[in-house]
Structures are given as structure tokens and as C-alpha cells.
Motif scaffolding. Structure first.
Motif, PDB file in Angstrom:
ATOM      1  N   LYS A 188       0.750  -1.228  -0.019  1.00 30.74           N
ATOM      2  CA  LYS A 188       0.098  -0.079   0.038  1.00 30.74           C
ATOM      3  C   LYS A 188       1.129   1.224   0.075  1.00 30.74           C
ATOM      4  CE  LYS A 188      -3.954  -2.174   2.568  1.00 30.74           C
ATOM      5  NZ  LYS A 188      -4.526  -2.049   3.836  1.00 30.74           N
ATOM      6  N   VAL A 189       0.573   2.173  -0.784  1.00 30.67           N
ATOM      7  CA  VAL A 189       1.226   3.524  -0.885  1.00 30.67           C
ATOM      8  C   VAL A 189       0.090   4.536  -0.526  1.00 30.67           C
ATOM      9  CG1 VAL A 189       2.325   4.951  -2.361  1.00 30.67           C
ATOM     10  CG2 VAL A 189       2.744   2.633  -2.697  1.00 30.67           C
ATOM     11  N   VAL A 190       0.532   4.973   0.611  1.00 31.31           N
ATOM     12  CA  VAL A 190      -0.555   6.236   1.288  1.00 31.31           C
ATOM     13  C   VAL A 190      -0.009   7.442   1.045  1.00 31.31           C
ATOM     14  CG1 VAL A 190      -1.662   6.521   3.348  1.00 31.31           C
ATOM     15  CG2 VAL A 190      -1.123   4.295   2.956  1.00 31.31           C
ATOM     16  N   LEU A 191      -0.685   8.295   0.527  1.00 27.71           N
ATOM     17  CA  LEU A 191      -0.320   9.616   0.090  1.00 27.71           C
ATOM     18  C   LEU A 191      -1.228  10.455   0.825  1.00 27.71           C
ATOM     19  CD1 LEU A 191      -0.150   9.348  -3.651  1.00 27.71           C
ATOM     20  CD2 LEU A 191       1.900   9.112  -1.887  1.00 27.71           C
ATOM     21  N   GLU A 192      -0.725  11.720   1.355  1.00 29.78           N
ATOM     22  CA  GLU A 192      -1.516  12.644   2.125  1.00 29.78           C
ATOM     23  C   GLU A 192      -2.051  13.819   1.183  1.00 29.78           C
ATOM     24  OE1 GLU A 192       0.536  14.281   5.413  1.00 29.78           O
ATOM     25  OE2 GLU A 192       0.364  12.203   6.724  1.00 29.78           O
ATOM     26  N   ILE A 193      -3.314  13.977   1.051  1.00 33.61           N
ATOM     27  CA  ILE A 193      -3.571  15.065  -0.222  1.00 33.61           C
ATOM     28  C   ILE A 193      -4.742  15.899   0.495  1.00 33.61           C
ATOM     29  CG2 ILE A 193      -3.439  13.013  -1.836  1.00 33.61           C
ATOM     30  CD1 ILE A 193      -6.189  12.566  -1.742  1.00 33.61           C
ATOM     31  N   ASN A 226      10.411   8.249  -1.509  1.00 37.77           N
ATOM     32  CA  ASN A 226       9.842   8.069  -0.152  1.00 37.77           C
ATOM     33  C   ASN A 226       9.292   6.765  -0.141  1.00 37.77           C
ATOM     34  OD1 ASN A 226       9.846  10.533   1.936  1.00 37.77           O
ATOM     35  ND2 ASN A 226       9.300  11.322  -0.425  1.00 37.77           N
ATOM     36  N   ASN A 227       9.579   5.891  -1.112  1.00 38.37           N
ATOM     37  CA  ASN A 227       8.853   4.608  -1.124  1.00 38.37           C
ATOM     38  C   ASN A 227       9.920   3.627  -1.938  1.00 38.37           C
ATOM     39  OD1 ASN A 227       5.930   4.744   0.021  1.00 38.37           O
ATOM     40  ND2 ASN A 227       6.362   6.498  -1.157  1.00 38.37           N
TER      41      ASN A 227
END
Length: 331
Positions: A254-259, A292-293
Motif C-alpha cells: 500500500k502506498v498511502v499519500l496525504e492529499i 519516499n517508497n
């Protein structure tokens, strides 16, 4: 080509616009370039109304009951009131016709539109919203809204019309700035809530707050989760570039991005505002995600076209790593 497509192709954009707006215009709509005399007459009436308005001092009476208006010359006051109302209606009509002119210019670039008629209630709500819009830049935006609804009815909701009606020019400029960074993924429009990236493009937190007050952006649901593996990809894109994100092995990740997300009204207005995208922004965002990943692969590709079903055709040359490849791919 099916029967529906044939019917749609026969619908003239100009004819559909004329049919839809004639009720609001008060007669069959004529493009601006054939209304020279009418415009000249309207200007003459405006001058007359301004002269009357500037010389319409109403006598004030002070007596034991307080302050009142001397209505002994009722006919003169009625005439002034009539002139004032006429001036206001002329201004509203000019605003409406300016918006329709802008819609006409937009539709001149279109070959065909949907044969589905625009709902009368939508047209009433639309013209009630634009009659007091005198700013030329805002009239252009409203013109694009009307043209978009003529092309494809139900493109703009009543809620969107209401939000745009209440926007100031400054708020519209703020929206233009932020929406120039808009990215898409899984049906959502957003920007990354990374201060360094935002500041690089002159976007700051107060801009987001202002647009949330306007109902065009939301600070809720502040994450976007991408599900990837070596054989499963997810994408982020704008109108010109698509970013493809995959795992480096078959382990599901899972790649979690703050948006910060655009609301439904915000999404609808992005197409009407027609802000020129800052194409480097998506490159910077994809590079940020990659750095960052460490366990994922991120590539960026120039979009050749997006078809009617939303399928993206792209060039396989990776812009991020500048790896040469001239084949095409689809996603």
C-alpha cells in the motif's frame, strides 16, 4: 456509427445553444457581431438612465414625525423609479447576453453535441445566477459552464452553480492557482499536501482554507491509498502525463499519500476554469513518491490520448529516468 451517434452528429452546437437560451434572451439569440445597433441603443438608454439617476434628488421633509419623502410630485418619482428599474434590467440583460456570447464562441470550436436537451429548470437557475455578473473574466467562466452543459447536459449541478455564483474574483483566482496542480487517481482530483511541493508552486495552506470555505476543496479524507505489486499497478495523471506505480516484487503493498481533495463542485469547475496546468508539478510529485517508497517502481509517461471510456494511451519512454522506448502502451 450507431443510431444514437448519428443523431448526435446531426445536432449543431450553435442551433442547440440558440434553442436553449432564446427564452432568457427574450428573442431568438443572435451572435454579438450582428447586434451592433442593439448594443448602441442599449448604451444610449444606459446614458439616459445614468443622467436621470444622477439628477434624481428626492425631496426630504423633516417634521414632528421624523424624516419622510415628499411624494406630492408622485408622477416624477414614479418616472424616476421606472428609469431606475429599466437601467437595472438593461444591465442584467447585457450581462446575460455577454455570457451567452462567450458560450457561443466556445461552441464554435465544437463539431457536434449531445442531442439531449438542457433541462429548463437548469437554464432558469443558470440565468438567475449570471444576470448580476458584470466582471468579464467571470462571464467567460460562466460562458464555459453554459457551453459545457449544452455539449453534455447534467455536467454541472445546481450546487456548483450556486458555489460559482457566490465566488469573488479573488476566490476564482485562488481556485485557478490551486487547480493548475490538480492530479487524478481513482476518480479523485487532488494535490499532495506536502508543504515543500506546494510552496514551490506558490500554493499555501490559506489557499486551501479559502477554497474549503467556498466548498471547492475538502480537508476530510486526507489520504489516497494505492494498491500495488509487481504485477499490479496504480496510476496518477493529469491531462498530459501519467505516472505508473508498481511494486518491485509480487508482495502486495500500500502506498498511502496525504492529499487535499477537490469536492464534486470543484471537479466540475476545473474544466470550466481552463487553467493552464503546471506540467512539472506531476513530475515533482512522482519523484517525491519514488524517493519516499523504496520498494516500489515509479515511472512517468507522456499521454498520447485519453479515449471516451477513460482509457489512457501513453508513450513508454520514462520521463523520470529518461529510458528510451518508442513503443506504446495502454492502461
Amino acid at each position: 456509427m450507431g443510431a444514437t451517434e448519428i443523431v448526435q452528429a446531426l445536432v449543431s452546437p450553435a442551433e442547440k445553444l440558440i434553442d436553449a437560451v432564446s427564452g432568457a434572451i427574450g428573442k431568438a439569440y443572435e451572435p454579438k457581431h450582428v447586434r451592433k445597433m442593439a448594443d448602441a441603443k442599449a448604451y444610449e438608454l444606459k446614458l439616459i438612465s445614468e443622467t436621470v439617476r444622477n439628477n434624481s434628488d428626492v425631496p426630504i421633509v423633516y417634521d414632528s414625525t421624523g424624516v419622510s419623502i415628499d411624494t406630492s410630485n408622485f408622477e416624477e418619482i414614479a418616472k424616476r423609479a421606472s428609469n431606475r428599474l429599466a437601467y437595472q434590467e438593461i444591465a442584467k440583460q447585457q450581462n446575460i447576453e455577454a455570457v451567452v456570447d462567450n458560450a457561443y464562441e466556445e461552441l464554435e470550436k465544437v463539431e457536434s453535441v449531445s442531442s439531449e436537451p438542457v433541462k429548463p429548470d437548469w437554464m432558469i437557475r443558470f440565468f438567475n445566477s449570471v444576470e448580476d455578473i458584470s466582471d468579464e473574466d467571470m462571464q467567460k467562466i460562466w460562458g464555459r459552464i453554459l457551453a459545457g452543459e449544452i455539449k453534455e447536459p447534467n455536467s454541472y449541478s445546481y450546487r456548483t452553480l450556486e458555489k460559482l455564483k457566490n465566488m469573488t474574483q479573488k476566490e476564482a483566482e485562488c481556485f485557478q492557482l490551486v487547480s493548475s496542480l490538480a492530479l487524478q487517481s481513482s476518480g479523485r482530483y487532488f494535490i499532495l499536501s506536502d508543504n515543500e511541493l506546494m510552496h514551490k508552486y506558490d500554493v499555501y495552506f490559506p489557499h486551501i482554507l479559502k477554497l474549503e470555505e467556498c466548498g471547492l476543496m475538502s480537508m476530510q479524507n486526507l489520504t489516497l491509498t494505492l494498491h500495488v505489486s509487481g504485477s499490479q499497478m496504480d496510476i496518477i495523471y493529469d491531462s498530459g502525463i501519467v505516472g505508473i506505480i508498481k511494486g518491485k516484487d509480487e508482495t502486495p503493498r500500500k502506498v498511502v499519500l496525504e492529499i487535499y481533495t477537490f469536492t464534486e463542485s470543484g471537479k466540475q469547475l476545473i474544466s470550466a476554469i481552463k487553467t493552464k496546468e503546471k506540467t512539472q508539478y506531476i513530475i515533482d510529485c512522482l519523484d517525491h513518491i519514488r524517493k519516499n517508497n523504496q520498494m516500489i517502481s515509479v515511472t512517468a509517461h507522456t499521454i498520447n490520448y485519453i479515449d471516451d471510456k477513460g482509457k489512457i494511451n501513453y508513450n513508454q519512454k520514462d520521463i523520470l529516468t529518461v529510458e528510451e522506448a518508442n513503443q506504446e502502451g495502454n492502461c
